[in-house]
Design a protein around this motif. Structure first.
Motif, PDB file in Angstrom:
ATOM      1  N   ARG A   1      38.897  39.555  43.592  1.00 25.67           N
ATOM      2  CA  ARG A   1      37.825  39.881  42.640  1.00 25.67           C
ATOM      3  C   ARG A   1      36.683  40.604  43.320  1.00 25.67           C
ATOM      4  NH1 ARG A   1      35.536  35.395  39.003  1.00 25.67           N
ATOM      5  NH2 ARG A   1      34.191  37.154  38.641  1.00 25.67           N
ATOM      6  N   ARG A   2      36.289  40.128  44.494  1.00 20.55           N
ATOM      7  CA  ARG A   2      35.178  40.740  45.218  1.00 20.55           C
ATOM      8  C   ARG A   2      35.502  42.178  45.596  1.00 20.55           C
ATOM      9  NH1 ARG A   2      34.598  41.569  50.249  1.00 20.55           N
ATOM     10  NH2 ARG A   2      36.228  40.133  50.887  1.00 20.55           N
TER      11      ARG A   2
ATOM     12  N   ARG B   1      37.938  44.207  44.364  1.00 21.66           N
ATOM     13  CA  ARG B   1      38.203  45.060  43.203  1.00 21.66           C
ATOM     14  C   ARG B   1      36.912  45.412  42.466  1.00 21.66           C
ATOM     15  NH1 ARG B   1      41.509  42.060  39.226  1.00 21.66           N
ATOM     16  NH2 ARG B   1      39.443  41.398  38.635  1.00 21.66           N
ATOM     17  N   ASN B   2      36.051  44.428  42.268  1.00 21.39           N
ATOM     18  CA  ASN B   2      34.795  44.697  41.571  1.00 21.39           C
ATOM     19  C   ASN B   2      33.888  45.623  42.379  1.00 21.39           C
ATOM     20  OD1 ASN B   2      35.574  43.157  39.407  1.00 21.39           O
ATOM     21  ND2 ASN B   2      34.440  41.349  40.040  1.00 21.39           N
ATOM     22  N   GLY B   3      33.791  45.379  43.674  1.00 22.88           N
ATOM     23  CA  GLY B   3      32.968  46.240  44.524  1.00 22.88           C
ATOM     24  C   GLY B   3      33.476  47.673  44.538  1.00 22.88           C
TER      25      GLY B   3
ATOM     26  N   GLY C   1      35.393  49.104  42.254  1.00 24.84           N
ATOM     27  CA  GLY C   1      35.216  49.675  40.915  1.00 24.84           C
ATOM     28  C   GLY C   1      33.791  50.141  40.684  1.00 24.84           C
ATOM     29  N   TRP C   2      32.816  49.342  41.091  1.00 24.83           N
ATOM     30  CA  TRP C   2      31.415  49.734  40.908  1.00 24.83           C
ATOM     31  C   TRP C   2      31.051  50.914  41.791  1.00 24.83           C
ATOM     32  CZ3 TRP C   2      28.834  48.955  36.820  1.00 24.83           C
ATOM     33  CH2 TRP C   2      29.025  47.816  36.059  1.00 24.83           C
ATOM     34  N   THR C   3      31.621  50.973  42.992  1.00 21.98           N
ATOM     35  CA  THR C   3      31.358  52.118  43.876  1.00 21.98           C
ATOM     36  C   THR C   3      31.863  53.412  43.248  1.00 21.98           C
ATOM     37  OG1 THR C   3      31.468  50.713  45.828  1.00 21.98           O
ATOM     38  CG2 THR C   3      31.772  53.073  46.176  1.00 21.98           C
TER      39      THR C   3
ATOM     40  N   THR D   1      32.458  53.893  40.075  1.00 23.12           N
ATOM     41  CA  THR D   1      31.672  54.135  38.866  1.00 23.12           C
ATOM     42  C   THR D   1      30.363  54.830  39.206  1.00 23.12           C
ATOM     43  OG1 THR D   1      32.631  52.220  37.749  1.00 23.12           O
ATOM     44  CG2 THR D   1      30.512  53.019  36.903  1.00 23.12           C
ATOM     45  N   LEU D   2      29.686  54.349  40.240  1.00 27.65           N
ATOM     46  CA  LEU D   2      28.435  54.960  40.658  1.00 27.65           C
ATOM     47  C   LEU D   2      28.651  56.409  41.100  1.00 27.65           C
ATOM     48  CD1 LEU D   2      25.411  54.676  41.244  1.00 27.65           C
ATOM     49  CD2 LEU D   2      26.042  53.854  43.513  1.00 27.65           C
TER      50      LEU D   2
ATOM     51  N   TYR E   1      41.786  55.230  43.108  1.00 24.43           N
ATOM     52  CA  TYR E   1      41.773  53.867  42.590  1.00 24.43           C
ATOM     53  C   TYR E   1      43.195  53.360  42.366  1.00 24.43           C
ATOM     54  CZ  TYR E   1      41.074  49.709  39.888  1.00 24.43           C
ATOM     55  OH  TYR E   1      41.129  48.408  39.462  1.00 24.43           O
TER      56      TYR E   1
END
Length: 98
Positions: free
Chosen positions: A15-16, A18-20, A22-24, A26-27, A77
């Motif tokens: 989770r950590r 994948r979420n990190g 994904g947000w990178t 996205t930004l 990704y």
């Protein structure tokens, strides 16, 4: 079983990561896309400069670059998800579904 999976350290790592990630991405996508939109809004003369002697302006290849960037980060990704994230998912399922 769901509670066991949620408590698994590998699940928390998945989770950590994948979420990190994904947000990178996205930004990065937001900076590229909104940067292009900001150029359109505030610097039209820059984008309307012709390239060579033709009718194509500088805005066209920059806009195409935004599209290519989108395809590239999507591929990046998918590649990481299919290797690292799927491997972690398999490891979690092997541990918890016994």
């Amino acid at each position: 079983m769901t509670a066991r999976i949620k408590a698994n350290p590998k699940y928390l790592e998945l989770r950590r990561k994948r979420n990190g990630f994904g947000w990178t991405l996205t930004l990065a996508m937001m900076v590229v896309y909104y940067g292009y939109i900001a150029l359109i809004a505030w610097n039209k003369p820059f984008l309307s400069q012709p390239i060579g002697a033709g009718v194509t302006t500088l805005g066209i290849p920059i806009g195409m670059g935004v599209i290519v960037f989108t395809v590239l980060i999507t591929g990046y990704y998918v590649r990481r998800a299919n290797s690292e994230f799927d491997a972690l998912t398999r490891a979690i399922l092997e541990e918890e579904v016994k």
